[in-house]
Write a protein that holds these residues in place. Sequence first.
Motif, mmCIF file in Angstrom:
data_model
loop_
_atom_site.group_PDB
_atom_site.id
_atom_site.type_symbol
_atom_site.label_atom_id
_atom_site.label_comp_id
_atom_site.label_asym_id
_atom_site.label_seq_id
_atom_site.Cartn_x
_atom_site.Cartn_y
_atom_site.Cartn_z
ATOM 1 N N HIS A 150 0.871 -1.173 0.000
ATOM 2 C CA HIS A 150 0.000 0.000 0.000
ATOM 3 C C HIS A 150 0.907 1.222 0.000
ATOM 4 C CE1 HIS A 150 -3.858 -1.968 1.864
ATOM 5 N NE2 HIS A 150 -3.483 -2.508 0.723
ATOM 6 N N THR A 151 0.540 2.243 -0.746
ATOM 7 C CA THR A 151 1.386 3.431 -0.831
ATOM 8 C C THR A 151 0.715 4.667 -0.253
ATOM 9 O OG1 THR A 151 0.579 4.024 -3.050
ATOM 10 C CG2 THR A 151 2.469 2.529 -2.929
ATOM 11 N N TRP A 152 -0.445 4.516 0.360
ATOM 12 C CA TRP A 152 -1.226 5.676 0.780
ATOM 13 C C TRP A 152 -1.531 5.664 2.269
ATOM 14 C CZ3 TRP A 152 -2.844 1.820 -2.531
ATOM 15 C CH2 TRP A 152 -3.699 0.870 -1.979
ATOM 16 N N GLY A 153 -1.762 6.860 2.789
ATOM 17 C CA GLY A 153 -2.360 7.016 4.098
ATOM 18 C C GLY A 153 -3.834 7.315 3.911
ATOM 19 N N HIS A 159 2.501 7.272 1.562
ATOM 20 C CA HIS A 159 2.858 6.575 2.808
ATOM 21 C C HIS A 159 3.136 5.103 2.485
ATOM 22 C CE1 HIS A 159 2.882 5.638 7.063
ATOM 23 N NE2 HIS A 159 1.890 4.777 6.928
ATOM 24 N N PRO A 160 4.297 4.797 1.879
ATOM 25 C CA PRO A 160 4.552 3.418 1.439
ATOM 26 C C PRO A 160 4.730 2.461 2.618
ATOM 27 C CG PRO A 160 6.064 5.002 0.393
ATOM 28 C CD PRO A 160 5.392 5.711 1.520
ATOM 29 N N HIS A 161 4.026 1.341 2.582
ATOM 30 C CA HIS A 161 4.162 0.310 3.604
ATOM 31 C C HIS A 161 3.704 -1.022 3.027
ATOM 32 C CE1 HIS A 161 0.138 2.068 3.952
ATOM 33 N NE2 HIS A 161 -0.276 0.919 4.477
ATOM 34 N N VAL A 162 4.189 -2.096 3.644
ATOM 35 C CA VAL A 162 3.867 -3.440 3.174
ATOM 36 C C VAL A 162 3.150 -4.195 4.288
ATOM 37 C CG1 VAL A 162 4.857 -5.691 2.601
ATOM 38 C CG2 VAL A 162 5.670 -3.653 1.433
ATOM 39 N N HIS A 163 2.003 -4.796 3.955
ATOM 40 C CA HIS A 163 1.260 -5.656 4.869
ATOM 41 C C HIS A 163 1.677 -7.099 4.597
ATOM 42 C CE1 HIS A 163 -1.716 -2.569 6.180
ATOM 43 N NE2 HIS A 163 -1.430 -2.059 4.994
ATOM 44 N N PHE A 313 -4.464 11.449 -5.457
ATOM 45 C CA PHE A 313 -4.848 10.126 -5.940
ATOM 46 C C PHE A 313 -3.807 9.574 -6.917
ATOM 47 C CE2 PHE A 313 -6.819 7.608 -9.340
ATOM 48 C CZ PHE A 313 -7.229 6.505 -8.595
ATOM 49 N N LEU A 314 -3.315 10.389 -7.813
ATOM 50 C CA LEU A 314 -2.382 9.932 -8.835
ATOM 51 C C LEU A 314 -0.980 9.677 -8.284
ATOM 52 C CD1 LEU A 314 -3.551 12.187 -11.794
ATOM 53 C CD2 LEU A 314 -3.916 9.725 -11.516
ATOM 54 N N LEU A 315 -0.712 10.095 -7.039
ATOM 55 C CA LEU A 315 0.561 9.737 -6.412
ATOM 56 C C LEU A 315 0.720 8.222 -6.328
ATOM 57 C CD1 LEU A 315 0.715 12.123 -3.292
ATOM 58 C CD2 LEU A 315 2.066 12.327 -5.374
ATOM 59 N N HIS A 316 -0.400 7.502 -6.334
ATOM 60 C CA HIS A 316 -0.383 6.078 -6.011
ATOM 61 C C HIS A 316 -0.512 5.173 -7.233
ATOM 62 C CE1 HIS A 316 -0.616 7.682 -2.011
ATOM 63 N NE2 HIS A 316 -1.709 8.332 -2.347
ATOM 64 N N VAL A 317 -0.348 5.759 -8.419
ATOM 65 C CA VAL A 317 -0.333 4.941 -9.641
ATOM 66 C C VAL A 317 0.984 4.176 -9.694
ATOM 67 C CG1 VAL A 317 -0.307 4.993 -12.156
ATOM 68 C CG2 VAL A 317 -1.898 6.464 -10.890
ATOM 69 N N LEU A 318 0.915 2.874 -9.800
ATOM 70 C CA LEU A 318 2.104 2.030 -9.792
ATOM 71 C C LEU A 318 2.689 1.896 -11.196
ATOM 72 C CD1 LEU A 318 0.883 -0.839 -7.443
ATOM 73 C CD2 LEU A 318 2.435 1.041 -6.871
ATOM 74 N N PRO A 319 3.987 1.604 -11.289
ATOM 75 C CA PRO A 319 4.600 1.382 -12.603
ATOM 76 C C PRO A 319 3.936 0.206 -13.315
ATOM 77 C CG PRO A 319 6.286 1.624 -10.890
ATOM 78 C CD PRO A 319 4.970 1.508 -10.190
ATOM 79 N N ALA A 320 3.897 0.261 -14.631
ATOM 80 C CA ALA A 320 3.300 -0.819 -15.413
ATOM 81 C C ALA A 320 4.025 -2.132 -15.128
ATOM 82 C CB ALA A 320 3.381 -0.495 -16.907
ATOM 83 N N GLY A 321 3.248 -3.175 -14.894
ATOM 84 C CA GLY A 321 3.821 -4.488 -14.665
ATOM 85 C C GLY A 321 4.330 -4.743 -13.267
ATOM 86 N N PHE A 322 4.220 -3.762 -12.376
ATOM 87 C CA PHE A 322 4.721 -3.940 -11.015
ATOM 88 C C PHE A 322 3.745 -4.794 -10.217
ATOM 89 C CE2 PHE A 322 5.469 -2.860 -6.600
ATOM 90 C CZ PHE A 322 6.850 -2.806 -6.534
ATOM 91 N N HIS A 323 4.249 -5.842 -9.562
ATOM 92 C CA HIS A 323 3.409 -6.754 -8.783
ATOM 93 C C HIS A 323 3.291 -6.243 -7.341
ATOM 94 C CE1 HIS A 323 3.173 -9.849 -11.887
ATOM 95 N NE2 HIS A 323 4.446 -9.608 -12.139
ATOM 96 N N ARG A 324 2.082 -5.902 -6.940
ATOM 97 C CA ARG A 324 1.868 -5.369 -5.596
ATOM 98 C C ARG A 324 1.426 -6.436 -4.602
ATOM 99 N NH1 ARG A 324 -3.581 -4.009 -4.432
ATOM 100 N NH2 ARG A 324 -2.824 -2.607 -2.820
#
Length: 405
Positions: A150-153, A159-163, A313-324
């Motif tokens: 997740h990259t948002w608060g 606010h990048p963090h991993v669950h 909102f657009l701060l959290h657009v991930l790079p193409a092909g990136f596995h979240r």
Amino acid sequence: MPRPALELADILRAHGETFRRAHAGHLSLGQLKVMSAIEACRTAALGGHVARCDDCRHLAVSYNSCRNRHCPKCQGAAARAWLAERQADLLPVPYFHVVFTLPAPLAAIAFHNKAVVYDLLFKAAAEALQTIAADPRHLGARIGLVAVLHTWGSALTHHPHVHCIVPGGGLCPDGERWIACRPGFFLPVRVLSRLFRRLFLEKLAAAHVQGRLGFFGELSHLAEPQAFAAHLAPLRRAEWVVYAKPPFGGPAAVLAYLARYTHRTAIANSRLVDMDDHAVRFRWKDYRAADPATGAVKLKTMSLTPDEFLRRFLLHVLPAGFHRIRHYGLLAKGPRAIDLDRLRALIAAQAGDAASDLEPAEAEPETTTLPACPCCGGRMRIIEIFGRGHTPRTAAGLPLWFDTS
């Protein structure tokens, strides 16, 4: 499901073109694609189909979804499909939830280097968990985990963090025995935090030496090795946030939790309150104002200009092909994946009858892809499919029900 009073798509259709003009030349191709996809979602621009009720002959038009992973409307179906596949992966053990968060001084570096830094965040978190778990002073076992980025608060800030969702135990070094963790406790958080900090900073410094990081604007000076080292120095002494939540109640609770987290977008339509020409208002959780006694979080309403709302909102657009969503250790996928049935047998042998206390989650009943008839509840059947930008030919001139939910 009824359509929310306000959707992200409505905001983009009302203010997206003005935003694009105001930020021309500063939006990435990925951000532009996300905006266009959500604007077109569930509209005639993407085509659709006409369905007719077998009983009352009611006609309904359903437009196609954009299926973009940043679209809040499309992620419900994607989450259900993903969870159906994960049903077979669940183990009859308690599961733990551990969150690894990047400190704020690294967020700007992460934003300009999303693919590199988010990947390092995944790797450092997974390596920290697996290393501490393998230590005989703690668990002494090989573990598995599912990690979700997740990259948002709550206020849409970066606010990048991993669950990380982790089964409570692992395989002993020779692979012949399951080692369960202590009841209600997985791994020491402070030890995880210190190792996570060291691993991430080492990996980030290596990426800098390899020339894999880019720096722009106020951060351009960090391209110099000495300036970059000075920027990281305070972070080597600071306490990094690693948070471990209590274990889940069982596999069913894990599935319910994953459903909320794996395919979540930066903001859900249900959080949107209203908008006008000057503001977009949405609900958010103010964790800083949480009740110290109960931990209850206050729900507030934030008002942002449409331009600022879309920027966040657009701060959290991930790079193409990136596995979240990624799988590690015992839960990793591929030709060398562990046989989960064998793991279950080892767990049953280690736990005896106690394992039966954790009943496997029941599979949800299959549902048709088409909703029931809104008039009589009968079965709807597709009688026409129409392409992008076209309108249905069926029953031209007759009243049709349009499903845009």
